[in-house]
Scaffold this motif. Structure first.
Motif, short mmCIF file in Angstrom:
data_model
loop_
_atom_site.label_atom_id
_atom_site.label_comp_id
_atom_site.label_asym_id
_atom_site.label_seq_id
_atom_site.Cartn_x
_atom_site.Cartn_y
_atom_site.Cartn_z
N ILE A 62 -38.97 -0.40 15.65
CA ILE A 62 -39.26 -0.65 17.22
C ILE A 62 -38.39 -2.11 17.43
O ILE A 62 -38.79 -3.01 16.62
N TYR A 63 -37.58 -2.17 18.28
CA TYR A 63 -36.94 -3.46 18.85
C TYR A 63 -37.08 -3.81 20.26
O TYR A 63 -37.93 -4.62 20.58
N CYS A 64 -36.66 -2.85 21.15
CA CYS A 64 -36.96 -3.12 22.49
C CYS A 64 -38.37 -2.61 23.14
O CYS A 64 -38.86 -3.01 24.15
N ASN A 65 -38.96 -1.34 22.46
CA ASN A 65 -39.65 -0.62 22.90
C ASN A 65 -39.91 -0.18 24.42
O ASN A 65 -40.88 0.19 24.81
N GLY A 67 -36.93 1.91 25.31
CA GLY A 67 -36.16 3.08 25.40
C GLY A 67 -34.52 2.78 25.67
O GLY A 67 -33.71 3.60 25.86
N HIS A 68 -34.23 1.23 25.33
CA HIS A 68 -32.72 0.96 25.65
C HIS A 68 -31.90 0.83 24.49
O HIS A 68 -30.61 1.11 24.33
N CYS A 69 -32.46 0.52 23.29
CA CYS A 69 -31.62 0.00 22.16
C CYS A 69 -31.42 1.01 21.19
O CYS A 69 -30.45 1.14 20.42
N PHE A 70 -32.14 2.27 21.33
CA PHE A 70 -31.90 3.23 20.60
C PHE A 70 -32.30 3.01 18.84
O PHE A 70 -32.00 3.82 17.84
N GLU A 71 -32.69 1.89 18.53
CA GLU A 71 -33.17 1.45 17.23
C GLU A 71 -34.16 2.07 16.78
O GLU A 71 -34.03 2.48 15.37
N CYS A 72 -35.00 2.92 17.36
CA CYS A 72 -36.03 3.47 17.01
C CYS A 72 -35.94 5.15 16.72
O CYS A 72 -36.59 5.77 16.82
N ARG A 83 -35.97 9.01 20.92
CA ARG A 83 -36.54 7.76 20.80
C ARG A 83 -38.01 7.80 20.49
O ARG A 83 -39.01 8.01 21.30
N CYS A 85 -39.87 5.38 20.65
CA CYS A 85 -40.71 4.51 21.58
C CYS A 85 -41.38 4.83 22.84
O CYS A 85 -41.91 4.71 23.52
#
Ligand code: FES
Length: 101
Positions: A62-65, A67-72, A83, A85
């Motif tokens: 989890i990075y932004c939590n 829905g913007h970064c797609f890291e999750c 996603r 998150c």
């Protein structure tokens, strides 16, 4: 393990009336509650790494939590790039780490 689960929140209330379901992440079962996202359910069970970066293999979670970064991003029931998150849990959800763009 449910060490990070908030069971009594001043605004959201208690977990007493929430339906519990089981999800699997990389073939390991984890408890989740109605209203959880995949990310919140796994974090509550101590899972912080949702995938590994494609080039360097470094852990991602989890990075932004929001829905913007797609890291999750994870794979859910065979579908890539979900996603964690933003996605509510459902019973018998099969989640796998990774998830290509
Ligand atoms: S944590 Fe950024 S999109 Fe999910």
């Amino acid at each position: 393990m449910n060490s990070m689960r908030v069971t009594d929140h001043p605004i959201l209330g208690t977990l007493e009336n929430k339906k519990q379901v089981t999800i699997t992440f990389d073939d390991v079962p984890y408890p989740a509650f109605e209203g959880d996202t995949i990310a919140s359910a796994l974090l509550a069970s101590g899972v912080r790494t949702l995938r590994h970066q494609e080039d360097k293999g470094t852990p991602r979670g989890i990075y932004c939590n929001i829905g913007h970064c797609f890291e999750c991003r994870v794979r859910v029931n065979g579908k890539n790039t979900v996603r964690a998150c933003l996605t509510p849990v459902e019973g018998d959800m099969r989640i796998e780490s990774g998830g290509e763009l």
